[in-house]
Design a protein around this motif. Structure first.
Motif, mmCIF file in Angstrom:
data_model
loop_
_atom_site.group_PDB
_atom_site.id
_atom_site.type_symbol
_atom_site.label_atom_id
_atom_site.label_comp_id
_atom_site.label_asym_id
_atom_site.label_seq_id
_atom_site.Cartn_x
_atom_site.Cartn_y
_atom_site.Cartn_z
ATOM 1 N N THR A 130 0.851 -1.188 0.000
ATOM 2 C CA THR A 130 0.000 0.000 0.000
ATOM 3 C C THR A 130 0.890 1.243 0.000
ATOM 4 O O THR A 130 2.042 1.203 0.428
ATOM 5 N N CYS B 251 -4.554 0.897 -1.692
ATOM 6 C CA CYS B 251 -5.225 0.999 -0.392
ATOM 7 C C CYS B 251 -5.477 -0.395 0.177
ATOM 8 O O CYS B 251 -5.519 -1.380 -0.561
ATOM 9 N N ASN B 252 -5.680 -0.456 1.481
ATOM 10 C CA ASN B 252 -6.099 -1.730 2.082
ATOM 11 C C ASN B 252 -7.465 -2.137 1.547
ATOM 12 O O ASN B 252 -7.730 -3.296 1.269
#
Lengths: 523, 553
Positions: free
Chosen positions: B510, B540-541
């Protein structure tokens, strides 16, 4: 009126005059891919002035014919000429396997020094001349001979191999077309045979009148994916008038090869296809007013005809050539067919709606227009008024089983399907679209006069006069042609100008004509 | 002679009157029918695709759908006029521009302004003010502003046709609501004037949709001398009609004070764009360009994808076998067995264009001199045109990474959402992002490079990259170069290691990656030497939302 407003008015008036002039000249001019046949070509490099639509005559150098060529092609165009200088140079048309001999005489000013021709893609042997950097060159008033076998078919560029930054800019470039030695059977049977029948005098769309065949061959390559019904050649170039002016000023110097013209900075003001800018571009091939720019750009086609585009980039810049109306399947680049890695019968070139032209690079592509998927009948057929015209779909959905029918190659899924909710005239109603009051429109010069294709539909749509008030459709007569006009142009939009004036430059109108209109590329 | 001319003139006038009768006599109007021949019942959602539409010949002598009615009706309204935008260095730049007149809230949220009839055909309950929705949102400064949920996506100006309702004969021909496309001019002018956007309003439709796009020419307040017409050219549409192709020379152009509705059945899936075709070197440089993309049927097919594409061969309009030289999605050479249920760039039949998030990315360039000349009544020169602002979705870095719409104060004293689209690319780790890239520049070629995440090019010029034998011709790269007038579909895969079954075994780390131009002189905002054609890619997560306006966790 303020001074600046007056300037704008002058600019607009100039523009309008240009357009009107264009239309007067452009009426009924068509295109094809004309050139000269060999296999021996006697060429000469000569200076002359070429004309631009802003009234400028630009000092240029070009290849031309030293005496009459062996012949002209296609045969259906009988008005061909080949002067001692033309831009682009003569299109050399040969057949695969022929031994091609090009004899070049250098009649450029002595200050220009040597000149030459490169034929990229061919294994050239030279005779005579003087050594140059890339090939043997012809000295001032001297000669050189290039010989090669036209080993593979396709479209390729040829151009000067001597001081190219100046000589190609000045106009020393052209095209060589190699026709395949074997035409696949698929190109002369099936739908291509039907297309030929549809051009014949038995067509109910033009009874008694035969539409000539303006092709150089029935296939671009010996491959069933390379069949075509119509063809055009477009060579893209741009021109910086300063370079030409300085070359002209130095052309009278008596020394040999002493010309010194700075080719940077480069600020082109003319953007040309086949050596002409719009609107001159759309005047006929071999029009007498362009003795040194014989080739035009004014494509026409009927629905369903596979149209071969032979496109070459020259000079320095890339130009994104945008074809309105449909995609282009790239068949080949520089004469190399692009085929599937797993199946040589399958094409693998990309489908593009913007086909970049790159200097020195040629491509062949196939385009067609059928109106498939509009979801309305572009011919405005009206079953409610008793029309019983049949449309019988072939496996692809087109009415190709009836080559002599007026609606040959109609897309049958939309046959009789209305566009307008409540149309005026003898056109089917009940469709999805309501057209507003025509008085809020401005009609274009190539507007056919109605949403519909062809004079039959247009006259039915707008009444017996065949004109939609307000009129103004002077380049695409509602009662005669009423084609669907599509703009083909550089999408670097500033290149559709001529020396700062729009419209101009790399711009032409392609017309899809219904079967009733007889396309005559010789005019 | 004179009387003959007069007679001819009278005939013409008479014809004009007759011709005008079936047409709506009002100059401004919208069109968004709730049902058509192709969509006989109200089509306010996209039905699942279960097979090719079958047809039967109806009473009109033409084919009408018998079963499997696919797609829906979509409508959009745009203004043609002018406006101002804010450049990365803070300069206010004058535009010739299109602005939104439907889907105002969606547009402010970075979404398309394309709506179903059930949304489009709802009149506004309040009173529009200049600058809406920015005014209603309480926008207070140039640049980004918080959205307050304006809450209206219908057609600006739509109003019951009270004159028609009052006439029983006329009333019988329209819905009891009086909603028949009639508009009140005042809100259109209040919202539409000086409301130009760059890029022009985003349009998104699905294959099989009927699309009704109404262009309303509100005039250019800053250049009343020009009385400019406008049009919409659907760039790249296959088998277009000349009438709806938007080329003024080949069709009709729309005068100030008029509306014109373009009608198209959605073409093959792909990334297209649209622009005004009046004096293109001027109107495109000045900003009248935007994107339209068509989502594939495969998004609506739930079974295995190969079967889905096989089923589509039953549709003559879109079938792709070797006899049609201009189709690009034959059945794939390899049946991957991939099952549907995702979102895809094309009808690939093998799931290879699947993506999780998608972003329209529009490349453009502005020449500040030309825009100044364009505002100040001077003749324009084209040979010297030189772009000095380089834009992604109408913004230069760092504005590209600013969330929400950018507001610009216009000469009417109101703030307008001039640049609704950011260019923030959020991708969930292990997921795929589809970038629908279009180059709208009118002067030169532009290159966009990806720093860190490889680009996989799957489509080019709105066509799947596949040969006639079904072999995918995708390629990996870290930069793409486009001409003005080209589009390209790229997938960014935020997965470091992908297993043969397509699952991601090692996620990409990320963090922030970049899309930027290696044409280094394009990394500038006029005199500022840092900015230009650049934006951020966030891995992003997880990501909530599938396009602009989403959040990166």
């Amino acid at each position: 009126m303020s001074a600046t407003n007056m300037k704008i008015m002058i600019e607009k008036t100039r523009l309008t005059l240009l357009l009107v002039l264009a239309l007067l000249l452009a009426a009924k001019a068509h295109a094809a891919a004309p050139g000269i046949t060999g296999p021996t070509f006697n060429l000469v490099a000569t200076p002359a002035f070429i004309s631009q639509p802003d009234g400028a005559t630009v000092y240029s150098w070009g290849y031309g014919c030293n005496g009459n060529p062996a012949g002209y092609a296609p045969a259906a165009i009988t008005t061909g000429f080949c002067n001692t200088m033309q831009v682009p140079g003569p299109t050399l048309i040969v057949t695969q396997g022929q031994t091609v001999t090009v004899n070049l005489i250098n009649q450029l000013p002595s200050a220009a020094g040597n000149t030459s021709i490169l034929f990229p893609g061919f294994n050239v042997t030279t005779t005579g001349g003087v050594p140059g950097l890339l090939t043997q060159e012809a000295a001032h008033l001297g000669t050189v001979t290039y010989t090669f076998t036209a080993s593979t078919p396709g479209t390729r560029a040829y151009y000067s191999g001597t001081q190219g930054d100046l000589q190609v800019e000045m106009g020393l470039y052209g095209a060589i077309i190699v026709l395949p030695s074997a035409i696949p059977g698929a190109c002369t049977s099936g739908v291509h045979a039907s297309n030929a029948t549809a051009r014949g005098s038995s067509s109910l769309a033009h009874p008694g009148v035969t539409e000539h065949d303006f092709r150089l061959a029935a296939a671009a390559y010996s491959h069933p994916g390379a069949c075509y019904d119509r063809e055009y050649l477009f060579q893209f170039s741009e021109m910086d008038p300063r370079i030409h002016r300085e070359a002209e000023e130095q052309s009278t110097r008596t020394c040999t090869g002493c010309m010194s013209v700075a080719t940077e900075p480069y600020v082109p003001a003319y953007f040309m296809i086949n050596g002409r800018s719009m609107p001159d571009l759309m005047d006929p091939n071999y029009a007498p007013e362009y003795p040194h720019q014989p080739y035009n750009g004014n494509p026409h086609m009927h629905p369903g005809e596979l149209t071969l585009l032979r496109v070459i980039g020259t000079t320095r810049w890339q130009h994104p050539f945008h074809e309105h109306g449909n995609h282009v399947r790239i068949l080949a680049r520089d004469g190399n067919l692009i085929l599937s890695q797993t199946d040589p019968n399958s094409l693998a070139g990309p489908l593009l709606f913007t086909t970049t032209t790159t200097p020195g690079l040629a491509f062949d592509g196939i385009y067609y227009w059928t109106g498939k998927g509009l979801n309305w009948d572009p011919y405005g057929h009206n079953s409610a008024s008793g029309s019983t015209l049949p449309c019988t779909p072939d496996p692809d959905g087109y009415n190709t089983g009836a080559p002599t029918a007026i609606n040959y190659f109609e897309w049958c899924q939309d046959h009789n399907k209305p566009l307008q909710t409540a149309p005026f005239g003898d056109i089917a109603g009940g469709g999805p679209a309501t057209l507003p009051d025509p008085n809020i429109f401005a009609n274009g010069a190539w507007f056919g006069g109605s949403p519909y294709l062809g004079p039959d539909a247009t006259v039915r749509a707008v009444g017996s006069t065949g004109t939609t008030p307000p009129s103004g459709t002077v380049a695409n007569s509602p009662t005669d042609e009423a084609g669907f006009a599509f703009m083909w142009h550089s999408h670097n939009e500033r290149e559709i100008t001529t020396n700062n004036v729009f419209p101009g430059g790399m711009l032409m109108m392609m017309l899809v004509d219904s079967r009733e209109f007889v396309i005559d590329e010789s005019k | 002679m004179a009387s003959r001319k007069l007679g001819a003139l009278l005939v013409l006038v008479g014809l004009a009157l007759i011709a005008a009768r079936p047409a709506n006599a009002q100059s401004f109007q919208v069109q968004c029918p709730t049902s058509t021949i192709t969509h006989p019942t109200a089509a306010n959602s996209e039905p699942a695709y279960t097979g090719a539409t079958t047809f039967a010949t109806g009473a009109g002598g033409y084919l009408t759908p018998a079963s499997h009615v696919n797609g829906a009706i979509k409508c959009q309204q745009i203004s043609g006029g002018d406006g101002f935008a804010t450049m990365g260095d803070g300069t206010q730049t004058y535009l010739f521009a299109f602005g939104p007149l439907s889907g105002l809230q969606d547009m402010a949220n970075g979404l398309p302004g394309t709506e179903f009839p059930s949304v489009f055909n709802v009149p506004y309950g309040g009173t529009f003010k200049p600058g809406d929705p920015a005014t209603a949102d309480g926008a207070s400064s140039i640049g980004p502003n918080p959205l307050s949920g304006f809450g209206y996506n219908g057609a600006v100006g739509l109003a019951p046709d009270r004159d028609c309702l009052a006439d029983p004969t006329c009333a019988a021909t329209i819905p009891a609501s009086g909603i028949n496309g009639h508009v009140d001019t005042r809100p259109i002018m209040d919202v539409g004037v000086m409301n130009g956007n760059i890029p022009a309003p985003l349009m998104v439709i699905d294959e099989d949709d009927e699309f009704f796009l109404t262009l309303t020419n509100v005039g250019q307040v800053m250049r009343p001398d020009l009385f400019e017409q406008h049009t919409v050219h659907f760039h790249g549409y296959p088998n277009a009609s000349a009438f709806y192709d938007g080329v003024p020379d080949a069709s009709v152009a729309i005068n100030i004070g008029g509306s014109f509705t373009y009608y198209y059945l959605a073409p093959d899936a792909g990334t297209y764009f649209w622009h005004c075709h009046i004096t293109p070197p001027e109107h495109l440089q000045m900003g009248m360009v935007g994107q339209i993309y068509v989502r594939p049927r495969q998004n609506r097919w739930s079974g295995d994808l190969y079967s889905g594409l096989t089923a589509q061969q039953g549709d003559l309009r879109t079938k792709c076998d070797s006899t049609d030289i201009l189709c690009s999605n034959p059945l794939p050479a390899v049946n991957t067995g991939a099952s549907g249920g995702g979102t895809y760039a094309y009808n690939d039949g093998d799931g290879t264009t699947r993506y999780d998030v998608e972003y329209p990315i529009q490349i453009h360039g502005f020449d500040p001199n030309f825009h100044f000349v364009g505002m100040t009544f001077n003749p324009e020169a084209f040979t010297d045109m030189k772009d000095k602002y380089f834009l992604l979705n109408g913004r230069s870095y760092p504005d590209t990474v600013t969330p929400g719409p950018l507001a610009t104060q216009s000469t009417d004293g109101s703030l307008h959402y001039s640049q609704p689209l950011p260019a923030i690319i959020n991708i969930p780790a292990g997921g795929r992002a589809l970038l629908r890239i279009a180059d709208l520049d009118v002067t030169e070629y532009q290159t966009l490079a990806s720093l860190g995440i490889p680009m996989t090019v799957v489509g080019y010029n709105a066509k799947l990259l596949r040969d006639q034998s079904g072999n995918n011709l995708y390629y990996n790269t870290n930069s793409i170069t486009l001409a003005g007038g080209e589009s390209l579909d790229v997938i960014l895969d935020a997965c470091a290691v992908r297993a043969s079954d397509g699952s991601c075994t090692t996620l990409m780390a990320t963090g922030t990656y970049y899309l930027y131009t290696p044409n280094l002189d394009h990394l500038s905002n006029d005199a500022e030497n840092f900015g230009g054609l650049m934006t951020e890619v966030h891995v992003c997560n997880s990501v909530v939302g599938t396009t602009f306006g989403n959040t990166c966790n």
